[in-house]
Enzyme design. Structure first.
Site, PDB file in Angstrom:
ATOM      1  N   SER A 157       0.835  -1.198   0.000  1.00 10.99           N
ATOM      2  CA  SER A 157       0.000   0.000   0.000  1.00 10.99           C
ATOM      3  C   SER A 157       0.879   1.260   0.000  1.00 10.99           C
ATOM      4  O   SER A 157       1.754   1.393  -0.854  1.00 10.99           O
ATOM      5  CB  SER A 157      -0.931  -0.063   1.218  1.00 10.99           C
ATOM      6  N   ARG A 227     -11.048   6.469  10.761  1.00  6.71           N
ATOM      7  CA  ARG A 227     -10.579   5.095  10.722  1.00  6.71           C
ATOM      8  C   ARG A 227     -11.673   4.153  10.224  1.00  6.71           C
ATOM      9  O   ARG A 227     -11.413   3.205   9.505  1.00  6.71           O
ATOM     10  CB  ARG A 227     -10.115   4.668  12.117  1.00  6.71           C
ATOM     11  N   ASP A 336      -9.179  -6.734  -3.655  1.00  6.25           N
ATOM     12  CA  ASP A 336      -8.744  -5.406  -3.211  1.00  6.25           C
ATOM     13  C   ASP A 336      -9.435  -4.366  -4.092  1.00  6.25           C
ATOM     14  O   ASP A 336      -9.200  -4.315  -5.293  1.00  6.25           O
ATOM     15  CB  ASP A 336      -7.212  -5.303  -3.356  1.00  6.25           C
ATOM     16  N   HIS A 369      -7.992  -5.338   0.487  1.00  9.86           N
ATOM     17  CA  HIS A 369      -6.705  -4.644   0.532  1.00  9.86           C
ATOM     18  C   HIS A 369      -5.817  -5.187   1.656  1.00  9.86           C
ATOM     19  O   HIS A 369      -4.600  -5.266   1.521  1.00  9.86           O
ATOM     20  CB  HIS A 369      -6.974  -3.150   0.739  1.00  9.86           C
ATOM     21  N   ASP A 370      -6.444  -5.558   2.761  1.00  6.04           N
ATOM     22  CA  ASP A 370      -5.703  -6.070   3.925  1.00  6.04           C
ATOM     23  C   ASP A 370      -4.957  -7.377   3.653  1.00  6.04           C
ATOM     24  O   ASP A 370      -4.134  -7.788   4.464  1.00  6.04           O
ATOM     25  CB  ASP A 370      -6.661  -6.299   5.099  1.00  6.04           C
TER      26      ASP A 370
END
Lengths: 396, 202
Positions: A157, A227, A336, A369-370
């Site tokens: 990222s 967040r 993602d 994405h994680d």
């Protein structure tokens, strides 16, 4: 708390603080006169100093990438699945360096540090730092450690963007550039999400134009919202369905539940939390707001928005890579949607156009994405295989 | 050593850039790197084969050729290879055109469906050929575009493709005068080295 340290853990680690007195001229033209970088290292630097690997942190990542600070830690460092003895980034062979970037809030100089010009904390006056500035500061760290060339620079990222910048700004200092879940620059949609996060923070009455510490408070609600919206973009729809969709009495098949698990087993017909996903986001946001600094978060999102190495090359990324001398490995993850595989492929295409040596893996993963932070077997296998070759090359 | 490697190796310039479409475990590219000092790149979709490439230090891109090769620049490679894969492509004609665009010259190998065994299988058994070499039934075979040596010769003529060398061999990649005399009937594998004809694409 770990009852005992796992065999493949780097164990108990202690961060080190490196102080730099040489002023750092930033891309904005502003100058940081002196600064600290908080660093952790794992493994041993070999005699030839050829086995060093730099880990570039993502948005919320800091220097604590692996191991534990004490036996009372609940969790190991943020990339412990990948770094350790016998793990893909094998500390039996590599000397691994991880840091908290400038502008961060885990010990390196940032908005929470004292501004030598004013004698009070920087707060909103901390200059906007870019990926390029970070990489310049990391190069000084490499000098300090005696590392002339990294065996590999690795990051996912925002960390992957730093890897890209390394390959462009310091071509002779990188052997292998490994970029995970990365894009060549943010899209309007990516920037839009970041702006929502920033507005959440700056719109919090406790933000006080960034001088919240003077008021003895923090913009907790704003940081929590920031967040939460970020976290949604890190997960995939399928990951959420999996995480919050159990089989129930009414819905026998978990797959039919679509992640709609209820928190209290029934609807409240009010505006409080009804679904587990809401509760989860609240928890994640709250935990984050207690450990992360709001001004740092604003800086990190700006570094993301500003990143575009092609700006100096008529918008042609392949020209940016003209002098790069390393080999590249890029990895994308099928679900993602923050940086989808097509965005990573843009970089691959630019590297091919520039005639560079590149490998690319399009990993099937449900985690969004994680995924780059998680032990997806196919991805861990590829990292292990690739780094084994690197190990042979640098003979460590 | 795979016998086809030995044949192909002769056509590769030392130190040249080679793209291998459907590179498998990367052994051809590794062989060319070690013997000819080539800079190779493979395209592959199978995870385990990709891992085998990385293990050999061969660069590999995970990409489905059937979705096009638009991400490769014109003439960015000296030689583009396609071994034993042409017949499994959705659009073999378009793929060959793309190979000619990306590479200065190309090498294609394919199983010759005009071989007497295939002919006999259909003529006498009345069924699609199934052999050790191509052990698939008609419904599960990846090989959807079979052609013969004669077909490919016609194709090259029609598309203005210059055949630099044509080698015809049996399934052990053995060459012989008798196969050369009756290529379409006796060869089991055809290996073509070709480039774009002077008139350009038709």
């Amino acid at each position: 708390m770990p009852e005992f340290l796992p065999e493949d853990s780097v164990g108990i680690v202690t961060p080190q603080c490196f102080h730099f007195d040489e002023p750092l001229i930033l891309r904005s033209g502003k100058v940081i006169k002196s600064y600290d970088l908080m660093v952790e290292t794992y493994g041993e630097l070999n005699a030839g100093k050829s086995n060093a690997i730099l880990i570039c942190p993502a948005l919320s990542g800091d220097h604590h990438a692996a191991g534990y600070h004490s036996m009372s830690d609940k969790k190991p460092g943020w990339w412990d699945v990948c770094i350790g003895p016998g793990k893909p980034i094998d500390t039996n062979h590599f000397f691994v360096v991880s840091l908290n970037n400038l502008g961060g809030c885990a010990g390196s100089t940032g908005p929470g540090s004292i501004n030598p010009d004013t004698g009070t904390w920087y707060g909103p006056d901390f200059p906007v730092v870019t990926v390029r500035d970070w990489v310049n500061s990391q190069a000084r760290l490499a000098d300090r450690l005696g590392v002339q060339q990294w065996a590999a620079v690795i990051g996912g990222s925002l960390g992957g963007m730093q890897v890209m910048r390394w390959s462009i700004s310091y071509p002779e200092r990188v052997r292998h550039a490994i970029m995970l879940a990365v894009a060549p620059k943010l899209s309007a949609q990516n920037i839009a999400f970041n702006e929502v996060a920033r507005q959440s923070i700056t719109g919090d009455p406790d933000f006080h134009a960034g001088r919240y510490l003077d008021y003895g408070t923090i913009p907790k609600k704003g940081l929590m919202l920031a967040r939460m919206v970020g976290h949604i973009t890190y997960l995939s729809d399928s990951a959420m369905r999996e995480k919050f969709g159990k089989a129930t009495q009414e819905i026998k098949e978990a797959s039919l539940n679509l992640g709609r698990d209820l928190r209290a087993g029934k609807l409240s017909f009010g505006f409080d939390v009804d679904f587990q996903v809401e509760s989860y986001l609240h928890y994640q946001g709250e935990r984050f707001s207690e450990t992360f600094d709001a001004n740092s978060y604003l800086l990190m999102t700006k570094a993301l928005d500003y990143f575009d190495p092609s700006v100096d090359y008529d918008g042609d990324l392949s020209k940016a890579f003209a002098k790069s001398d390393c080999r590249f490995l890029l990895v994308s993850y099928s679900t993602d949607w923050r940086f989808p595989p097509e965005r990573t492929q843009e970089i691959v295409t630019a590297l091919l156009k520039a005639g560079k040596q590149v490998s690319y893996l399009d990993i099937e993963a449900d985690e969004g994405h994680d995924a780059f932070l998680l032990p997806v077997p196919r991805y861990m296998q590829a990292m292990t295989t690739y780094l084994n070759r690197v190990k042979q090359e640098v003979a460590c | 050593m795979r016998a086809d490697l030995e044949i192909i190796e002769k056509w590769i310039k030392p130190g040249s850039r080679v793209l291998d479409l459907g590179c498998g475990d990367g052994s051809l590219l590794a062989f060319l790197r070690d013997n000819k000092g080539t800079i190779g790149l493979g395209l592959e979709i199978d995870n385990n084969k990709i891992d085998a490439c990385l293990n050999k230090g061969i660069d590999v891109i995970q990409q489905d050729m059937n979705k096009g090769l638009g991400n490769f620049e014109t003439h960015s490679f000296d030689t583009v290879l396609l071994t034993q894969t042409l017949q499994a492509m959705h659009y073999p004609d378009l793929l060959v055109e793309e190979m000619l665009r990306i590479g200065k010259n190309c090498i294609v190998t394919f199983p010759n469906f005009g071989n007497w065994k295939s002919r006999a299988h259909i003529a006498f058994k009345g069924r699609m050929p199934v052999s050790d070499f191509m052990p698939y039934q008609w419904y599960d075979t990846p090989n959807i575009h079979f052609c013969t040596v004669r077909d490919f010769d016609d194709f090259c003529l029609a598309k203005n493709i210059d055949v630099i060398t044509r080698t015809v061999v049996d399934n052990k990649h053995r060459d012989s005068a008798i196969i050369r005399a009756f290529p379409n009937l006796l060869s089991e594998i055809a290996i073509y080295h070709f480039a774009r004809g002077e008139q350009g694409a038709k």
